[in-house]
Design an enzyme around this catalytic site. Structure first.
Site, PDB file in Angstrom:
ATOM      1  N   GLU A  19     -55.291  13.274   8.686  1.00 29.64           N
ATOM      2  CA  GLU A  19     -54.978  12.073   7.886  1.00 29.64           C
ATOM      3  C   GLU A  19     -54.590  10.899   8.789  1.00 29.64           C
ATOM      4  OE1 GLU A  19     -54.758  11.220   4.326  1.00 29.64           O
ATOM      5  OE2 GLU A  19     -56.223  12.824   4.469  1.00 29.64           O
TER       6      GLU A  19
ATOM      7  N   TYR B  58     -47.739   9.476   3.731  1.00 25.61           N
ATOM      8  CA  TYR B  58     -47.790  10.815   4.352  1.00 25.61           C
ATOM      9  C   TYR B  58     -48.230  10.687   5.814  1.00 25.61           C
ATOM     10  CZ  TYR B  58     -49.778  15.379   5.563  1.00 25.61           C
ATOM     11  OH  TYR B  58     -50.104  16.563   6.199  1.00 25.61           O
TER      12      TYR B  58
ATOM     13  N   THR C 267     -52.019  16.194  11.643  1.00 22.55           N
ATOM     14  CA  THR C 267     -53.061  16.135  10.611  1.00 22.55           C
ATOM     15  C   THR C 267     -54.173  15.116  10.875  1.00 22.55           C
ATOM     16  OG1 THR C 267     -53.429  15.476   8.301  1.00 22.55           O
ATOM     17  CG2 THR C 267     -51.470  14.607   9.335  1.00 22.55           C
TER      18      THR C 267
ATOM     19  N   LYS D  16     -46.264  11.483   9.437  1.00 24.48           N
ATOM     20  CA  LYS D  16     -46.783  12.411  10.441  1.00 24.48           C
ATOM     21  C   LYS D  16     -47.024  11.703  11.781  1.00 24.48           C
ATOM     22  CE  LYS D  16     -47.255  16.443   8.238  1.00 24.48           C
ATOM     23  NZ  LYS D  16     -46.843  17.764   8.724  1.00 24.48           N
TER      24      LYS D  16
HETATM   25  P1  NAP Z   1     -47.808  23.482   1.695  1.00 23.67           P
HETATM   26  O1  NAP Z   1     -48.538  24.668   1.136  1.00 23.67           O
HETATM   27  O2  NAP Z   1     -47.590  22.293   0.850  1.00 23.67           O
HETATM   28  O3  NAP Z   1     -46.382  24.033   2.203  1.00 23.67           O
HETATM   29  C1  NAP Z   1     -45.357  23.153   2.569  1.00 23.67           C
HETATM   30  C2  NAP Z   1     -44.115  23.947   2.924  1.00 23.67           C
HETATM   31  O4  NAP Z   1     -43.063  23.028   3.289  1.00 23.67           O
HETATM   32  C3  NAP Z   1     -43.547  24.801   1.771  1.00 23.67           C
HETATM   33  O5  NAP Z   1     -43.075  26.014   2.301  1.00 23.67           O
HETATM   34  C4  NAP Z   1     -42.386  23.956   1.274  1.00 23.67           C
HETATM   35  O6  NAP Z   1     -41.375  24.705   0.654  1.00 23.67           O
HETATM   36  C5  NAP Z   1     -41.887  23.405   2.599  1.00 23.67           C
HETATM   37  N1  NAP Z   1     -40.998  22.240   2.425  1.00 23.67           N
HETATM   38  C6  NAP Z   1     -41.281  21.072   1.805  1.00 23.67           C
HETATM   39  N2  NAP Z   1     -40.212  20.259   1.838  1.00 23.67           N
HETATM   40  C7  NAP Z   1     -39.229  20.928   2.491  1.00 23.67           C
HETATM   41  C8  NAP Z   1     -37.896  20.637   2.837  1.00 23.67           C
HETATM   42  N3  NAP Z   1     -37.325  19.461   2.511  1.00 23.67           N
HETATM   43  N4  NAP Z   1     -37.182  21.551   3.514  1.00 23.67           N
HETATM   44  C9  NAP Z   1     -37.730  22.758   3.830  1.00 23.67           C
HETATM   45  N5  NAP Z   1     -38.989  23.105   3.527  1.00 23.67           N
HETATM   46  C10 NAP Z   1     -39.742  22.200   2.867  1.00 23.67           C
HETATM   47  O7  NAP Z   1     -48.522  22.983   3.017  1.00 23.67           O
HETATM   48  P2  NAP Z   1     -49.630  23.712   3.952  1.00 23.67           P
HETATM   49  O8  NAP Z   1     -50.975  23.414   3.410  1.00 23.67           O
HETATM   50  O9  NAP Z   1     -49.224  25.094   4.215  1.00 23.67           O
HETATM   51  O10 NAP Z   1     -49.503  22.843   5.277  1.00 23.67           O
HETATM   52  C11 NAP Z   1     -48.614  23.219   6.315  1.00 23.67           C
HETATM   53  C12 NAP Z   1     -48.353  22.019   7.203  1.00 23.67           C
HETATM   54  O11 NAP Z   1     -49.569  21.571   7.775  1.00 23.67           O
HETATM   55  C13 NAP Z   1     -47.761  20.823   6.503  1.00 23.67           C
HETATM   56  O12 NAP Z   1     -46.873  20.201   7.404  1.00 23.67           O
HETATM   57  C14 NAP Z   1     -48.946  19.918   6.246  1.00 23.67           C
HETATM   58  O13 NAP Z   1     -48.528  18.575   6.176  1.00 23.67           O
HETATM   59  C15 NAP Z   1     -49.778  20.201   7.463  1.00 23.67           C
HETATM   60  N6  NAP Z   1     -51.219  20.048   7.309  1.00 23.67           N
HETATM   61  C16 NAP Z   1     -51.881  20.739   6.331  1.00 23.67           C
HETATM   62  C17 NAP Z   1     -53.258  20.633   6.253  1.00 23.67           C
HETATM   63  C18 NAP Z   1     -54.025  21.406   5.212  1.00 23.67           C
HETATM   64  O14 NAP Z   1     -55.202  21.087   5.007  1.00 23.67           O
HETATM   65  N7  NAP Z   1     -53.440  22.425   4.596  1.00 23.67           N
HETATM   66  C19 NAP Z   1     -53.957  19.836   7.169  1.00 23.67           C
HETATM   67  C20 NAP Z   1     -53.244  19.170   8.151  1.00 23.67           C
HETATM   68  C21 NAP Z   1     -51.882  19.300   8.224  1.00 23.67           C
HETATM   69  P3  NAP Z   1     -41.382  24.999  -0.934  1.00 23.67           P
HETATM   70  O15 NAP Z   1     -42.240  26.203  -1.097  1.00 23.67           O
HETATM   71  O16 NAP Z   1     -39.955  25.240  -1.218  1.00 23.67           O
HETATM   72  O17 NAP Z   1     -41.947  23.790  -1.608  1.00 23.67           O
HETATM   73  O1  F7E Z   2     -57.709  15.546  -1.422  1.00 23.99           O
HETATM   74  C1  F7E Z   2     -60.071  13.562  -3.429  1.00 23.99           C
HETATM   75  C2  F7E Z   2     -58.884  12.879  -2.813  1.00 23.99           C
HETATM   76  O2  F7E Z   2     -55.443  16.312  -2.067  1.00 23.99           O
HETATM   77  C3  F7E Z   2     -58.975  15.594  -0.796  1.00 23.99           C
HETATM   78  C4  F7E Z   2     -53.407  17.897   2.762  1.00 23.99           C
HETATM   79  O3  F7E Z   2     -53.370  19.257   3.114  1.00 23.99           O
HETATM   80  O4  F7E Z   2     -55.442  17.544   3.965  1.00 23.99           O
HETATM   81  C5  F7E Z   2     -54.844  17.448   2.693  1.00 23.99           C
HETATM   82  O5  F7E Z   2     -54.862  16.103   2.232  1.00 23.99           O
HETATM   83  C6  F7E Z   2     -59.856  14.473  -1.317  1.00 23.99           C
HETATM   84  C7  F7E Z   2     -59.158  13.119  -1.348  1.00 23.99           C
HETATM   85  O6  F7E Z   2     -56.301  16.682   0.290  1.00 23.99           O
HETATM   86  C8  F7E Z   2     -59.085  14.647  -6.748  1.00 23.99           C
HETATM   87  O7  F7E Z   2     -58.829  11.512  -3.206  1.00 23.99           O
HETATM   88  C9  F7E Z   2     -60.762  13.632  -5.855  1.00 23.99           C
HETATM   89  O8  F7E Z   2     -60.044  12.162  -0.864  1.00 23.99           O
HETATM   90  O9  F7E Z   2     -57.206  18.024  -1.505  1.00 23.99           O
HETATM   91  P1  F7E Z   2     -56.620  16.700  -1.248  1.00 23.99           P
HETATM   92  P2  F7E Z   2     -56.041  15.503   1.347  1.00 23.99           P
HETATM   93  O10 F7E Z   2     -55.525  14.289   0.702  1.00 23.99           O
HETATM   94  O11 F7E Z   2     -57.280  15.373   2.163  1.00 23.99           O
HETATM   95  C10 F7E Z   2     -54.814  16.745   4.984  1.00 23.99           C
HETATM   96  C11 F7E Z   2     -55.548  17.003   6.280  1.00 23.99           C
HETATM   97  C12 F7E Z   2     -53.359  16.960   5.067  1.00 23.99           C
HETATM   98  O12 F7E Z   2     -52.757  16.834   6.128  1.00 23.99           O
HETATM   99  C13 F7E Z   2     -52.621  17.083   3.784  1.00 23.99           C
HETATM  100  O13 F7E Z   2     -51.359  17.723   3.988  1.00 23.99           O
HETATM  101  O14 F7E Z   2     -60.190  14.759  -2.665  1.00 23.99           O
HETATM  102  N1  F7E Z   2     -59.908  13.910  -4.841  1.00 23.99           N
HETATM  103  N2  F7E Z   2     -60.292  14.052  -7.027  1.00 23.99           N
HETATM  104  C14 F7E Z   2     -58.852  14.555  -5.367  1.00 23.99           C
HETATM  105  N3  F7E Z   2     -57.759  15.068  -4.780  1.00 23.99           N
HETATM  106  C15 F7E Z   2     -56.852  15.705  -5.561  1.00 23.99           C
HETATM  107  N4  F7E Z   2     -55.766  16.264  -4.982  1.00 23.99           N
HETATM  108  N5  F7E Z   2     -57.031  15.805  -6.931  1.00 23.99           N
HETATM  109  C16 F7E Z   2     -58.138  15.294  -7.579  1.00 23.99           C
HETATM  110  O15 F7E Z   2     -58.282  15.397  -8.783  1.00 23.99           O
END
Ligand code: NAP
Ligand code: F7E
Length: 354
Positions: A131, A155, A129, A159
């Site tokens: 992050e 988080y 990520t 990672k």
């Molecule tokens: P998500 O929608 O939150 O999905 C997370 C998945 O992990 C769900 O299927 C959840 O299952 C499963 N999970 C959580 N805890 C678990 C456990 N203890 N054992 C087995 N399964 C578990 O996340 P996503 O957005 O698809 O992201 C996929 C991956 O990419 C994650 O690793 C995230 O950290 C990473 N990532 C995401 C982004 C982004 O912008 N989306 C960016 C960078 C990296 P349940 O349905 O049962 O909760």
């Molecule tokens: O926040 C700001 C918050 O929770 C984005 C995950 O997929 O991407 C994701 O992490 C920004 C932050 O995503 C609210 O403070 C303002 O600056 O949508 P987010 P994230 O934290 O960037 C990375 C790449 C991952 O790897 C993660 O798994 O938005 N913000 N107001 C808010 N955020 C939330 N959630 N809610 C608010 O009300």
């Protein structure tokens, strides 16, 4: 033909990326296995929405339970593992830091140990990520594979463990492990707690008279937002490359949360200032303020470029949420309605069933 199909095991298959990736791999002709954990309310709405529930072989396992993970890998005997499971919400990782470290960090280590002992030829994709960069940035204002890592949330630290241990296993044991350093990617299948989907869902409700305010935290944070459906293809391409390497996947554009808000309200013809309120509760103890990814390596080596522009992404998300709420108002039964989920998966794949 069944015998020649490639096999993929996806952890996190019920999440946003897992669902899109499963669909993508099924279309590529893969046999797809997915691990699911026992939860009190089943969470298959994304797989139902994509109409792929019946095409996946589900295995019961949890990232914090080594023996169930071993069973999942032995039973599926995959060519490729995509490790997408995570406690992925940065905000929650401040509340449950140990769980984040266990699931996101040690979870990958468990998988690597099982693969090392079972079959080192299995290729492993790790969902890393942006992050990890924290406040770190290159001179040109972007983050690339070479940018120093300065994680600033539990988080991100979890990672970091996964990233570094994957590199150690790659070098020590010659295993094919790759990290996708993915910047934020969104879609109509995004969880509601993430800021983009929180905004588009609330904007749709406001437009239809079902809500009258949107409460947010830090509007100044800037993110590099791409379209999740496009990003999962990259996960696959990364594992097909001839060497195990790590890649940044991004759009190289950055926008503030406020811009996302403005664009969303614009899509439904409303003035955002009338509806948006700020509450400290949604601000984080330690924020990542700015992200903009340099995806040149992926462009050069994998021939990839993002297609969906920021305003197109906002619009497709707002439109999808409007459609959902309109259908809800008409009393239609929807795949994404939590109450409409089956109480169980009909088929749990186990080695002993063979
Ligand atoms: P998500 O929608 O939150 O999905 C997370 C998945 O992990 C769900 O299927 C959840 O299952 C499963 N999970 C959580 N805890 C678990 C456990 N203890 N054992 C087995 N399964 C578990 O996340 P996503 O957005 O698809 O992201 C996929 C991956 O990419 C994650 O690793 C995230 O950290 C990473 N990532 C995401 C982004 C982004 O912008 N989306 C960016 C960078 C990296 P349940 O349905 O049962 O909760
Ligand atoms: O926040 C700001 C918050 O929770 C984005 C995950 O997929 O991407 C994701 O992490 C920004 C932050 O995503 C609210 O403070 C303002 O600056 O949508 P987010 P994230 O934290 O960037 C990375 C790449 C991952 O790897 C993660 O798994 O938005 N913000 N107001 C808010 N955020 C939330 N959630 N809610 C608010 O009300």
């Amino acid at each position: 033909m069944e015998g020649v199909k490639k096999k993929a095991l996806i952890t996190g298959i019920t999440g946003q990326d897992g669902a899109y990736l499963a669909k993508f791999l099924l279309e590529k002709g893969y046999e797809v296995f997915g691990i699911v954990r026992r939860v009190s309310t089943p969470n298959f709405w994304r797989l139902q929405y994509l109409e792929i529930m019946d095409d996946i072989k589900f295995i019961s396992a949890d990232m914090s339970d080594m023996s169930s993970l071993a069973e999942a890998i032995h039973a599926s005997n995959p060519d490729e593992i995509y490790n997408l499971a995570a406690q992925s919400f940065v905000g929650s990782s401040f509340d449950q830091p140990i769980q984040a470290a266990d699931v996101n960090g040690l979870g990958l280590l468990r998988i690597l140990e099982i693969v090392r002992n079972f079959n080192k030829n299995i290729r492993v994709y790790q969902a890393s990520t942006s992050e990890l960069y924290g406040s770190s940035v290159n001179e040109d204002g972007s983050q690339s594979e070479e940018t120093p890592l300065k994680p600033n949330s539990p988080y991100a630290v979890s990672k970091l463990l996964a990233l570094e241990i994957s590199r150690v296993y790659r070098e020590s044991y010659g295993m094919f492990i790759c990290n996708g350093m993915l910047f934020n990617h969104e879609s109509p299948l995004r969880g509601l707690e993430f800021v983009t989907r929180k905004i588009t869902n609330e904007v749709a409700k406001i437009k239809l008279g079902l809500s009258n305010q949107l409460i947010l935290g830090n509007l100044d944070a800037q993110r590099d937002w791409g379209y999740a459906k496009e990003y999962v293809e990259l996960m696959w391409r990364i594992l097909q490359y001839d060497k195990p390497e790590d890649f940044v996947i991004a759009t190289n554009e950055t926008h503030s949360v406020q811009e996302f808000v403005e664009e969303s309200f614009k899509a439904v013809g409303l003035d955002w200032k009338m509806y948006v309120r700020i509450n400290e509760q949604y601000k984080r103890p330690y924020e990542v303020q700015y992200l903009k990814g340099d995806y040149n390596k992926a462009k050069k080596l994998l021939g990839w470029e993002p297609k969906t522009k920021f305003n197109e992404l906002v619009k497709l998300m707002v439109d999808a949420d409007l459609k959902r709420w309109e259908a809800h108002l008409k009393g239609e039964s929807l795949a994404w309605d939590a109450l409409n989920h089956p109480g169980h998966v009909s088929y749990l794949y186990r080695k002993r069933d063979e």
